[in-house]
Design an enzyme around this catalytic site. Sequence first.
Site, PDB file in Angstrom:
ATOM      1  N   PHE A 117       0.840  -1.199   0.000  1.00 10.30           N
ATOM      2  CA  PHE A 117       0.000   0.000   0.000  1.00 10.30           C
ATOM      3  C   PHE A 117       0.881   1.256   0.000  1.00 10.30           C
ATOM      4  O   PHE A 117       1.799   1.372   0.799  1.00 10.30           O
ATOM      5  CB  PHE A 117      -0.917   0.000   1.231  1.00 10.30           C
ATOM      6  N   GLN A 118       0.613   2.152  -0.907  1.00 11.39           N
ATOM      7  CA  GLN A 118       1.369   3.400  -1.067  1.00 11.39           C
ATOM      8  C   GLN A 118       2.848   3.171  -1.314  1.00 11.39           C
ATOM      9  O   GLN A 118       3.700   3.926  -0.846  1.00 11.39           O
ATOM     10  CB  GLN A 118       1.131   4.341   0.124  1.00 11.39           C
TER      11      GLN A 118
END
Lengths: 573, 158
Positions: A117-118
Site C-alpha cells: 500500500f502506497q
Amino acid sequence: MHSSGKTLNGSEIFIECLRRENVDYIFGYPGGSLLKVYETLYDVKDIVHILVRHEQGATHMAEGYARATGKPGVVLVTSGPGATNTVTGIANAYMDSSPMVVFTGQVPSTLIGNDAFQEADIVGITRPITKHNFLVKDVKELAMTIRKAFYLATTGRPGPVLVDMPKDILNASCVMDWPETVEIRGFKPTLKCHINQVEKAAQKIAHAKRPLFYIGGGVISAEASEELRALAIQQNIPVTMTLQGLGAFPGNHPLSMGMLGMHGTYWANQAVNKCDLLIAVGARFDDRVTGKVDTFAPQAYKIHNDIDPTNVDKNIQVDLPVVGDAKNFLAALLDVMPGTKENRDPWLAEINAWREQCPLSYSSEDNSLRTEFVIEEVSKQTKGNAVVVTDVGQHQMWTSQFYTFLNPRSIITSGGLGTMGYGLPAAIGAAFGIKDRPVVLFCGDGGFMMNIQELVTAVHHKIPIKIFLINNSFLGMVRQWQELFHQEKYSFTDLGNSNPDFVKVAEAFGCKALMAENPDGAKEAIKEALAWNDGPILVDFRVVKKDMVFPMVPAGGSISDMLLARLNPKTMV
Amino acid sequence: MKHIISVLVENKFGSLNQVAAMFSARGFNLESISIGETEDREISRMTIVTRGDDQIISQVLKQLNRLVDTIKVIDLTRQPHVERELLLMTLKLTKTQQHEIFELINVFKGKVVDIKQKSITIEVIGSPDKINTTIDIFRVYGIKELARSGAVAIHRGE
Ligand SMILES: Cc1ncc(C[n+]2csc(CCOP(=O)(O)OP(=O)(O)O)c2C)c(N)n1
Ligand SMILES: [Mg+2]
C-alpha cells in the site's frame, strides 16, 4: 566521526541531521510512512515545518526558497502518491540546477517490491531527474546519507537529491554518528579553473574588438556578480544574460544588453550575431538561447566556462573550454588581464544603434491595459529592488524584458522545464527566505490555477507576497504560437468563458484582492499592493487578450528569422 | 565508431541502473554492458560497448564521469587492451553434419559443454568480432539458442 553518544530513533536522527545542516524550514505534507517523523516534529521548535496543500507545492516552495537565499530547500513527503507528486518539482530543480533535498517516506524495507500500500519506486522514478538519490537500508547509514545528500545538492553544480526512508528505518534506533566531513570517491567537481586556460582566455579578451559576455544562472549560483561587474566595466565589454542570468549584471548599466535568445532583445541577438568573441559563463547554450546552432555567433571565437564538464561541447563546439566555478574563473581573469585593451567604443556604438533601431516598446491605444505596462510600472515602483517570481508563459517573457533587474537572486522563474504552476509556491518559498525585500509574483491566469491551493499556505502564514495576476483570458503563449504558426486555430486556449472570478476566489481563501483594468487603475493597485503587508494580496489585471511577445526568433531559427512585430496588425482586445 | 569503455563503479544497489538509465535518457547507443566485482569488493567493473562519433563519445565519457557512483572511466579503444566475450550456443546435431561441426569447434578453439542425442552445446571465447564470425559460420548448421556475455575488457599489463 562525531558520535552524539545518544541512542536515537531514525526520526530523531533525521531531525538532528537537519539541525546540523542549519535547516530552518521544511516544506512538507504528512502520511502513513512518516507518522514517526511527524510525531518527532510535534515538539521541534527550532525548525519550522510548513504544511503545504499539495506536494508539488512543497517542491516549488523549496526551490523558490533555495533560489532566493542560496541555501538548499528541504522537502518532506510521504511514500507513494506523496512521493510521485514531487516529480515535476524535482525535474524543475534539476533543469535549473537548484539545490534541494527531498525526503520521501517509503513502505517498510520488508515490503519493498511487494506492491505494498502506497509503495512507489521513487528512487527509480527520479533517477534521471536528480543529481543523485539514495534508498536508506539501515538506520546506521541514515546520518551519513543525509550528510551526503546536502553535500551533493550544494557542491559543484547544484541540484536536487532525494533520500528515500523506509518506515522501519525511521522507527529503528542506533547511536547517531555525525560525520564532520564527507568524502565521496566518485564526486570530485572541478572548482578551480586551469590557469593556462584562464591565461588564454585573458589574451583573447584583451585582443577582441567585438567581445560579448553571455551570462547564465551559473554566475548567480556561484555568487560571482561582483567579479563580473568589475571585469565587464574594466574591459568595457557588453553583457547579455539568459533568463536565469538576469540580475547578474545591473540591467540599468549602459553595458547591459538584457536577455538574448528567443524573446531576447533585438540588440542582444544582433550583438551575438556580430561579435568576434563570445565569453559564455555559467550558461549552457540552451536551444531557447541559440536557435539554430549552426548560425549562432557565427563569427565568434567561443570561450565557455562551466562548472559541469558535460555542458561543454554538448550543444555547440567551443574554441576554449574552461571547466570550473564561475567566481573562480572571473576572479582569475581579473588577476591576469593585461593592462592594455582594444578600443570597444565603435562596437558599443554599433550595438546602441541597434538598440535605437528596435527598442522594446509598446503602445496603449484606447486606455486599455497591457502587461508590458504593468511590469514596467512594478519595476518603477519597486525601484528594481523586488524579488520577482514568475510563472510560465507570455507574462514571463515580458517580465524578462520590462522589469529592470539590478541585483542577483532577483528573478525566480522556471527556465529549463517551463513548469506552469511554479510561480505561486516559488514566491511563497522565496518570501520565507527573504524578509527585507518585497516578493512579487507575475502569474498567468492559466498557470495560477495549477497550484492555486497554495494560496492557503500563504494566507495561513501571512506571507506578504504580491500576486500580480496577468489575466488575458488566454493560455497566451500557446495562443501566440497558434496565431503565428498554426493558421490561427485557437485550439483550447481561450479561457474567457471558463475562468473564475479571481478576486472572489482569492477572497474565499482569505486573501486580499483588487482588480484593475486600465493604466491608472493599475498604477494605484500596484501602489496599494506594495504597501500591503498583512498577508498576501492579489491584483487581477484585466489586460488585453491578444497581445504578443516580440521580438521572437522562431524555434530552431536564426537571428535573420527574427520577428519584430505582428505581420498583419490586428486588434488585441 | 565502436568504443569500448571500462567504468569502475561503487559496488552497490542501483549503480548499474544509474548507468543504463543515463544511456537511455540521453539517447546514447548501448551495444553491450557487463558488470562484475573487482579485486576490491567495494568496486565493480563495467565494460560498455557503444558507438558514436568523437563528439558523442566525449559526451558519453563526461556523462559517465558525472554519475556520483562512478569512480573512474577509461576509454580503452585507443589503448592497449584485451577484450573477450563468452558465447554459449546450442546447435542441432545430425549424423551427417557431426563431423564438420566438431572440426569447426576445433577451428574456433571452442569447447563442448554438453551433448545430447540431437543437440550439442558449445562455448567459445574471443573478441566480439570473433564471436560474430563464429555465429555466422555456425548459422548454417541450425542454431537452436545462443547467449553472449557482452564484452569484458582490461588494460594490458606493463
Ligand atoms: C505544466 C505545463 N503545462 C503546459 C505547458 C505549456 N504552456 C506553456 S505557456 C502556456 C500558456 C500559459 O498561459 P497563462 O498561464 O495564462 O500565461 P500567459 O502566456 O497567458 O501569460 C502553456 C499551456 C507548460 N509550460 N506547463
Ligand atoms: Mg493567460
